[in-house]
Design a protein around this motif. Structure first.
Motif: not given
Length: 57
Positions: A18-21, A26-28, A36-37
């Protein structure tokens, strides 16, 4: 391994995902910040550097 340890590991993995997603989302939404990657991989790396020393104890 006891069932309590397995449950804690599963919950930790879910929180990490959930944190990484969240970082990737947010970057997207703000592409001018970073790709984002890259943000997702950096977030996963930081989370691993914090969690692994605790889990090894």
């Amino acid at each position: 391994m006891s069932s309590l340890v397995l449950l804690v590991v599963v919950l930790l993995v879910l929180v990490a995902v959930m944190f990484v997603a969240g970082l990737i989302y947010l970057a997207y939404r703000h592409p001018a910040w970073r790709a984002p990657l890259t943000v997702g991989l950096v977030g996963a790396t930081l989370l691993a550097t914090v969690v692994v020393p605790i889990a090894v104890r």
